[in-house]
Design a protein around this motif. Sequence first.
Motif, PDB file in Angstrom:
ATOM      1  N   GLN A  16       0.868  -1.189   0.000  1.00 52.49           N
ATOM      2  CA  GLN A  16       0.000   0.000   0.000  1.00 52.49           C
ATOM      3  C   GLN A  16       0.901   1.233   0.000  1.00 52.49           C
ATOM      4  OE1 GLN A  16      -2.956   1.758  -0.451  1.00 52.49           O
ATOM      5  NE2 GLN A  16      -4.066   0.427   0.954  1.00 52.49           N
ATOM      6  N   GLN A  17       0.700   2.077  -0.975  1.00 48.30           N
ATOM      7  CA  GLN A  17       1.478   3.334  -1.064  1.00 48.30           C
ATOM      8  C   GLN A  17       2.971   3.105  -0.824  1.00 48.30           C
ATOM      9  OE1 GLN A  17      -0.619   5.617   1.853  1.00 48.30           O
ATOM     10  NE2 GLN A  17      -2.382   5.910   0.510  1.00 48.30           N
ATOM     11  N   THR A  19       4.516   0.899   0.526  1.00 52.94           N
ATOM     12  CA  THR A  19       4.906   0.183   1.746  1.00 52.94           C
ATOM     13  C   THR A  19       4.471  -1.274   1.632  1.00 52.94           C
ATOM     14  OG1 THR A  19       4.443   2.204   2.956  1.00 52.94           O
ATOM     15  CG2 THR A  19       4.719   0.228   4.289  1.00 52.94           C
ATOM     16  N   ILE A  21       3.270  -4.197   3.344  1.00 58.96           N
ATOM     17  CA  ILE A  21       2.669  -4.418   4.668  1.00 58.96           C
ATOM     18  C   ILE A  21       2.661  -5.907   5.032  1.00 58.96           C
ATOM     19  CG2 ILE A  21       0.582  -4.060   6.056  1.00 58.96           C
ATOM     20  CD1 ILE A  21       0.057  -1.559   4.400  1.00 58.96           C
ATOM     21  N   PRO A  40       3.130  -7.592  17.408  1.00 57.76           N
ATOM     22  CA  PRO A  40       3.216  -6.233  17.945  1.00 57.76           C
ATOM     23  C   PRO A  40       2.344  -5.250  17.164  1.00 57.76           C
ATOM     24  CG  PRO A  40       5.406  -7.107  17.426  1.00 57.76           C
ATOM     25  CD  PRO A  40       4.409  -8.076  16.880  1.00 57.76           C
ATOM     26  N   ASN A  41       2.163  -4.076  17.711  1.00 57.73           N
ATOM     27  CA  ASN A  41       1.443  -3.005  17.008  1.00 57.73           C
ATOM     28  C   ASN A  41       2.095  -2.800  15.630  1.00 57.73           C
ATOM     29  OD1 ASN A  41       1.129  -1.225  20.083  1.00 57.73           O
ATOM     30  ND2 ASN A  41      -0.548  -2.081  18.903  1.00 57.73           N
ATOM     31  N   GLY A  42       1.257  -2.694  14.624  1.00 59.05           N
ATOM     32  CA  GLY A  42       1.767  -2.406  13.281  1.00 59.05           C
ATOM     33  C   GLY A  42       2.367  -3.612  12.577  1.00 59.05           C
ATOM     34  N   SER A  43       2.206  -4.817  13.138  1.00 58.76           N
ATOM     35  CA  SER A  43       2.827  -5.999  12.511  1.00 58.76           C
ATOM     36  C   SER A  43       1.998  -6.534  11.335  1.00 58.76           C
ATOM     37  CB  SER A  43       3.050  -7.104  13.557  1.00 58.76           C
ATOM     38  OG  SER A  43       1.825  -7.448  14.168  1.00 58.76           O
ATOM     39  N   GLY A  44       0.767  -6.044  11.184  1.00 51.75           N
ATOM     40  CA  GLY A  44      -0.027  -6.435  10.018  1.00 51.75           C
ATOM     41  C   GLY A  44      -1.233  -7.317  10.325  1.00 51.75           C
ATOM     42  N   LYS A  45      -1.615  -7.440  11.590  1.00 48.70           N
ATOM     43  CA  LYS A  45      -2.720  -8.342  11.959  1.00 48.70           C
ATOM     44  C   LYS A  45      -4.029  -7.921  11.285  1.00 48.70           C
ATOM     45  CE  LYS A  45      -2.185  -7.450  16.370  1.00 48.70           C
ATOM     46  NZ  LYS A  45      -1.077  -6.480  16.239  1.00 48.70           N
ATOM     47  N   THR A  46      -4.370  -6.630  11.424  1.00 49.85           N
ATOM     48  CA  THR A  46      -5.641  -6.160  10.853  1.00 49.85           C
ATOM     49  C   THR A  46      -5.616  -6.288   9.331  1.00 49.85           C
ATOM     50  OG1 THR A  46      -5.867  -4.659  12.701  1.00 49.85           O
ATOM     51  CG2 THR A  46      -7.240  -4.185  10.789  1.00 49.85           C
ATOM     52  N   THR A  47      -4.476  -5.934   8.743  1.00 45.66           N
ATOM     53  CA  THR A  47      -4.371  -6.034   7.281  1.00 45.66           C
ATOM     54  C   THR A  47      -4.555  -7.486   6.841  1.00 45.66           C
ATOM     55  OG1 THR A  47      -2.824  -4.184   7.369  1.00 45.66           O
ATOM     56  CG2 THR A  47      -2.902  -5.427   5.311  1.00 45.66           C
ATOM     57  N   HIS A 206      -3.578  -8.842  22.055  1.00 50.27           N
ATOM     58  CA  HIS A 206      -2.230  -8.448  22.484  1.00 50.27           C
ATOM     59  C   HIS A 206      -1.885  -9.157  23.787  1.00 50.27           C
ATOM     60  CE1 HIS A 206      -1.210  -5.518  19.507  1.00 50.27           C
ATOM     61  NE2 HIS A 206      -2.322  -4.843  19.688  1.00 50.27           N
TER      62      HIS A 206
HETATM   63  N1  LIG Z   1      -3.266   2.577   3.842  1.00 47.85           N
HETATM   64  C1  LIG Z   1      -2.044   2.402   4.341  1.00 47.85           C
HETATM   65  N2  LIG Z   1      -0.972   3.020   3.814  1.00 47.85           N
HETATM   66  C2  LIG Z   1       0.269   2.850   4.323  1.00 47.85           C
HETATM   67  N3  LIG Z   1       0.524   2.082   5.385  1.00 47.85           N
HETATM   68  C3  LIG Z   1      -0.502   1.445   5.958  1.00 47.85           C
HETATM   69  C4  LIG Z   1      -1.832   1.555   5.486  1.00 47.85           C
HETATM   70  N4  LIG Z   1      -2.648   0.788   6.265  1.00 47.85           N
HETATM   71  C5  LIG Z   1      -1.846   0.223   7.200  1.00 47.85           C
HETATM   72  N5  LIG Z   1      -0.564   0.633   7.014  1.00 47.85           N
HETATM   73  C6  LIG Z   1       0.606   0.230   7.829  1.00 47.85           C
HETATM   74  O1  LIG Z   1       0.686  -1.188   7.812  1.00 47.85           O
HETATM   75  C7  LIG Z   1       1.198  -1.660   9.039  1.00 47.85           C
HETATM   76  C8  LIG Z   1       0.295  -2.761   9.588  1.00 47.85           C
HETATM   77  O2  LIG Z   1      -0.925  -2.191  10.046  1.00 47.85           O
HETATM   78  P1  LIG Z   1      -2.043  -3.078  10.755  1.00 47.85           P
HETATM   79  O3  LIG Z   1      -3.134  -2.148  11.156  1.00 47.85           O
HETATM   80  O4  LIG Z   1      -2.375  -4.222   9.890  1.00 47.85           O
HETATM   81  O5  LIG Z   1      -1.242  -3.590  12.036  1.00 47.85           O
HETATM   82  P2  LIG Z   1      -1.788  -4.306  13.365  1.00 47.85           P
HETATM   83  O6  LIG Z   1      -0.856  -5.446  13.618  1.00 47.85           O
HETATM   84  O7  LIG Z   1      -3.224  -4.618  13.231  1.00 47.85           O
HETATM   85  O8  LIG Z   1      -1.549  -3.173  14.436  1.00 47.85           O
HETATM   86  P3  LIG Z   1      -2.257  -2.880  15.871  1.00 47.85           P
HETATM   87  O9  LIG Z   1      -1.870  -4.010  16.770  1.00 47.85           O
HETATM   88  O10 LIG Z   1      -1.641  -1.599  16.271  1.00 47.85           O
HETATM   89  O11 LIG Z   1      -3.742  -2.777  15.649  1.00 47.85           O
HETATM   90  C9  LIG Z   1       1.326  -0.456   9.960  1.00 47.85           C
HETATM   91  O12 LIG Z   1       2.678  -0.045   9.974  1.00 47.85           O
HETATM   92  C10 LIG Z   1       0.450   0.586   9.297  1.00 47.85           C
HETATM   93  O13 LIG Z   1       0.940   1.886   9.534  1.00 47.85           O
END
Ligand SMILES: Nc1ncnc2c1ncn2[C@@H]1O[C@H](COP(=O)(O)OP(=O)(O)OP(=O)(O)O)[C@@H](O)[C@H]1O
Length: 264
Positions: A16-17, A19, A21, A40-47, A206
């Motif tokens: 995405q953009q 990056t 992910i 961890p936060n930002g590791s990509g779980k939601t994605t 978490h």
């Molecule tokens: N549209 C986007 N453009 C650029 N980067 C993105 C976009 N959406 C998510 N990210 C990045 O992708 C990475 C993974 O995000 P994601 O929300 O999947 O993590 P997560 O593991 O669910 O985090 P958390 O535990 O904080 O909820 C993060 O670094 C986030 O900033």
Amino acid sequence: MSNPPILEFENVGYRQQQTQILSDINWMLDDGEHWAVLGPNGSGKTTLLEVACGYLWPSSGRVLRLGEEMLDLRQLRRSIGWVTSELATKIPLEETALETVVTGRLSQWGLKFFLGDQPSEQDFADARALLSQLSCSHLVAKPFGVLSQGERQQVLIARARMAEPFLLVLDEPCAGMDPGVRERFLGWLNEVVSKTTGPTTILVTHHLEEIVPCISQTLMLAEGRIVASGRTHEVVTKTRIEEVYQTSLYKLENVAGRLWPLWK
Ligand SMILES: Nc1ncnc2c1ncn2[C@@H]1O[C@H](COP(=O)(O)OP(=O)(O)OP(=O)(O)O)[C@@H](O)[C@H]1O
């Protein structure tokens, strides 16, 4: 013949953009398995889950659901129950637990002010039966607004199950619960997930100790890649947790089938 896997990720990447992910995701969820997703936060779980549920399309690789690359995304999303605490904010507070559960069949928020399809007697009977099956009959007539956070999660899970999903995703269901509410909710969840012939469940958390015994499989992510996946007690080890979360553990204690971290 055995059922096809609920989900199969084959070399999935998501960008995405500029990056990257998610990278090199190979993951298979078999029918009847229940998984935790850690990272961890930002590791990509939601994605990862958004890709799984068809809200995002992978940039590389492919995702099979029930053995197929289903292209009817609307239908796919209706057949996956995604429960987040954010969902609770969309439910009209004056509607009863029963009405809230019924709206799961109609895929809509709120019953009273909706001009479209109206629920049938059968929908109400099914909602009642589902609440009873989930040991929540006592909540039927209570307005959603007066329910505790644990009860709200229970009702939202019943609501998600009204659509007869093949996959139920619980995204941090215990966020904001006090310890008593959380423990009662987790006890209930363990019983419901293990005893009912419910859908395959994914729990995102978490907190390691929220992985109740019936969630026997765990996927651990870091920086968009799978660090480990498989049986929870083999995946969630002291060394791996220290590496992934970049912090020190005094020990990881197994109490009644749940792993409790004692952080240094
Ligand atoms: N549209 C986007 N453009 C650029 N980067 C993105 C976009 N959406 C998510 N990210 C990045 O992708 C990475 C993974 O995000 P994601 O929300 O999947 O993590 P997560 O593991 O669910 O985090 P958390 O535990 O904080 O909820 C993060 O670094 C986030 O900033």
